[in-house]
Design a protein around this motif. Structure first.
Motif: not given
Length: 78
Positions: A52-67
């Motif tokens: 699940x590369x898209x899921x992992x990538x989007x979640x990492x981007x979402x974590x940084x955006x939230x932080x």
């Protein structure tokens, strides 16, 4: 009758209470992470990925955006 002036008590603060501000941030983080997870799963299904590369990538981007969002909202004085 004369209109009364608002008291200038320094203990009374206008605006949003801190617990409302932080609970709003929490719900915002939940929403962003949920959208990233659902979008990533749909993209992984569309491209038929085994990992699940898209899921992992989007979640990492979402974590940084939230932080970033949390840091900005905590450092601004309103």
């Amino acid at each position: 009758m004369e209109p009364t002036q608002p008291s200038s008590d320094p203990n009374k603060k206008g605006g949003v209470k801190p617990y409302l501000k932080y609970s709003g941030l929490a719900f915002q983080m939940i929403a962003v992470m949920s959208v990233a997870a659902v979008g990533g799963r749909k993209l992984d299904a569309y491209f038929q990925n085994d990992t699940p590369w898209w899921t992992l990538g989007l979640l990492v981007v979402a974590v940084f955006a939230c932080m970033y969002s949390v840091i900005v909202s905590l450092t601004t004085k309103k």
